[in-house]
Structures are given as structure tokens and as C-alpha cells.
Design a protein around this motif. Structure first.
Motif, PDB file in Angstrom:
ATOM      1  N   UNK A 181      50.422  34.968  41.408  1.00  0.00           N
ATOM      2  CA  UNK A 181      51.473  35.987  41.410  1.00  0.00           C
ATOM      3  C   UNK A 181      51.698  36.542  42.812  1.00  0.00           C
ATOM      4  N   UNK A 182      50.620  36.844  43.530  1.00  0.00           N
ATOM      5  CA  UNK A 182      50.740  37.400  44.888  1.00  0.00           C
ATOM      6  C   UNK A 182      51.307  36.374  45.867  1.00  0.00           C
ATOM      7  N   UNK A 183      50.931  35.100  45.700  1.00  0.00           N
ATOM      8  CA  UNK A 183      51.415  34.053  46.605  1.00  0.00           C
ATOM      9  C   UNK A 183      52.850  33.645  46.280  1.00  0.00           C
TER      10      UNK A 183
ATOM     11  N   UNK B  34      42.104  30.708  54.748  1.00  0.00           N
ATOM     12  CA  UNK B  34      42.479  32.047  54.271  1.00  0.00           C
ATOM     13  C   UNK B  34      43.519  32.665  55.204  1.00  0.00           C
ATOM     14  N   UNK B  35      43.325  32.550  56.511  1.00  0.00           N
ATOM     15  CA  UNK B  35      44.284  33.068  57.485  1.00  0.00           C
ATOM     16  C   UNK B  35      45.654  32.416  57.293  1.00  0.00           C
ATOM     17  N   UNK B  36      45.672  31.113  57.048  1.00  0.00           N
ATOM     18  CA  UNK B  36      46.931  30.400  56.827  1.00  0.00           C
ATOM     19  C   UNK B  36      47.610  30.876  55.543  1.00  0.00           C
ATOM     20  N   UNK B  37      46.825  31.137  54.491  1.00  0.00           N
ATOM     21  CA  UNK B  37      47.391  31.635  53.234  1.00  0.00           C
ATOM     22  C   UNK B  37      48.050  32.995  53.448  1.00  0.00           C
ATOM     23  N   UNK B  38      47.359  33.889  54.145  1.00  0.00           N
ATOM     24  CA  UNK B  38      47.894  35.234  54.394  1.00  0.00           C
ATOM     25  C   UNK B  38      49.128  35.162  55.292  1.00  0.00           C
TER      26      UNK B  38
ATOM     27  N   UNK C  37      50.567  40.450  53.070  1.00  0.00           N
ATOM     28  CA  UNK C  37      49.501  41.412  52.800  1.00  0.00           C
ATOM     29  C   UNK C  37      49.141  41.497  51.318  1.00  0.00           C
ATOM     30  N   UNK C  38      50.115  41.282  50.434  1.00  0.00           N
ATOM     31  CA  UNK C  38      49.811  41.323  49.001  1.00  0.00           C
ATOM     32  C   UNK C  38      48.776  40.284  48.623  1.00  0.00           C
ATOM     33  N   UNK C  39      48.917  39.079  49.158  1.00  0.00           N
ATOM     34  CA  UNK C  39      47.925  38.037  48.891  1.00  0.00           C
ATOM     35  C   UNK C  39      46.607  38.380  49.574  1.00  0.00           C
ATOM     36  N   UNK C  40      46.661  38.948  50.757  1.00  0.00           N
ATOM     37  CA  UNK C  40      45.432  39.325  51.464  1.00  0.00           C
ATOM     38  C   UNK C  40      44.592  40.275  50.610  1.00  0.00           C
ATOM     39  N   UNK C  41      45.237  41.252  49.968  1.00  0.00           N
ATOM     40  CA  UNK C  41      44.507  42.191  49.113  1.00  0.00           C
ATOM     41  C   UNK C  41      43.855  41.472  47.928  1.00  0.00           C
TER      42      UNK C  41
ATOM     43  N   UNK D 297      40.441  31.618  42.869  1.00  0.00           N
ATOM     44  CA  UNK D 297      40.175  32.172  41.551  1.00  0.00           C
ATOM     45  C   UNK D 297      39.850  33.661  41.611  1.00  0.00           C
ATOM     46  N   UNK D 298      40.755  34.509  41.105  1.00  0.00           N
ATOM     47  CA  UNK D 298      40.420  35.916  40.994  1.00  0.00           C
ATOM     48  C   UNK D 298      39.383  36.115  39.891  1.00  0.00           C
ATOM     49  N   UNK D 299      38.741  37.289  39.859  1.00  0.00           N
ATOM     50  CA  UNK D 299      37.785  37.524  38.767  1.00  0.00           C
ATOM     51  C   UNK D 299      38.519  37.525  37.419  1.00  0.00           C
ATOM     52  N   UNK D 300      37.871  36.989  36.428  1.00  0.00           N
ATOM     53  CA  UNK D 300      38.436  36.923  35.083  1.00  0.00           C
ATOM     54  C   UNK D 300      37.642  37.837  34.156  1.00  0.00           C
ATOM     55  N   UNK D 301      38.318  38.509  33.274  1.00  0.00           N
ATOM     56  CA  UNK D 301      37.648  39.338  32.270  1.00  0.00           C
ATOM     57  C   UNK D 301      37.289  38.471  31.074  1.00  0.00           C
TER      58      UNK D 301
END
Length: 78
Positions: free
Chosen positions: A12-14, A30-34, A39-43, A72-76
Motif C-alpha cells: 500500500x505504501x509503495x 532499502x535506500x532505493x525503495x525509499x 517517506x510513507x514507505x520509509x515509515x 513483510x510487515x508484521x502480521x497479526x
């Protein structure tokens, strides 16, 4: 080049599910992704695990050409 696959909040952020980026260290990728997505993806990346072909990577860990990098963000749940 590597294939980056974003999941859940990272996608979603990307604004994309997958993309091709240059190989390098995990920090360089990571630097290339940001740089590409802001900044939204960086967070979101601050809470994500990066898995290079199934192995967690961070910092100076190499992400060689041909690798698939999962963001992978944390999953609940359990």
C-alpha cells in the motif's frame, strides 16, 4: 537486478506489489525503495522484515542479482 515483492501495508505504501531494483546490500536496496516511493514507505519499512530468497537480511547483508526480496510487515494472528 532483484525482484522486490511488497506485501500488505508495504504494498500500500509503495503503490506497487512488485518491482525490479538494482542488487546491493540490504541497506542499499532499502535506500532505493525509499527513493522510489517516499517517506510513507520509509515509515513502513521500519517495521518490516526483509527476506532475500527466504533468509532475513539487514544492513550490509548482500542481496545479489537474481534474488527475490520479500518486504513483510508484521502480521497479526497466530
Amino acid at each position: 537486478m532483484i525482484t522486490v515483492r511488497y506485501f500488505a501495508a508495504a504494498a500500500e505504501a509503495a503503490g506497487v506489489d512488485t518491482e525490479q531494483l538494482p542488487a546491493g546490500s540490504a541497506a542499499q536496496v532499502r535506500t532505493a525503495m525509499v527513493a522510489a516511493h517516499g517517506a510513507g514507505l520509509d515509515r513502513v519499512l521500519g517495521r518490516c522484515s526483509l527476506l532475500a530468497d527466504g533468509t532475513r537480511v539487514d544492513g550490509d547483508d548482500p542481496v545479489p542479482s537474481g534474488t527475490t526480496l520479500d518486504v513483510l510487515p508484521p502480521f497479526a494472528g497466530g
